[in-house]
Design a protein around this motif. Sequence first.
Motif: not given
Length: 125
Positions: A1-9, A24-26, A75-77, A115-120
């Motif tokens: 299952q797809v799992q998304l995470k946002e970073t960089g905010g 994507n880590t899934g 490289a980071k998928n 959906w990812g969890q969001g980044t501010q």
Amino acid sequence: QVQLKETGGGSVQAGQSLTLSCTNTGGTLRGFRLGWFRQPPGKDREYLGALSWNDRRTYYSDSVKGRFTIARDDAKNAMTLQMNSLVPEDTAVYYCATGRLILSSLPYASNYNYWGQGTQVTVSS
């Protein structure tokens, strides 16, 4: 299952740039389209653009076309969102999402399955 995470905010000054990543880590994203959305305080979620994972084609809303760039990072998928010339009105929680969508459904958040969890992102003047 797809799992998304946002970073960089983070917090930046007006006029600066920021790049977000959606990793994507899934499961595989083959056959999926991914979208970027943002939600300013007290406002509705806004579609920014999308990426077709298979062929790397990108799509943009008129509100950010020419200022924001979406790309695929093998490289980071991940999918990235490069944001230039930021203004205080760009302050929002930024989300990525994905699903097996047709082009006409890309702007509508309800069509996305994951959906990812969001980044501010905060832009000060």
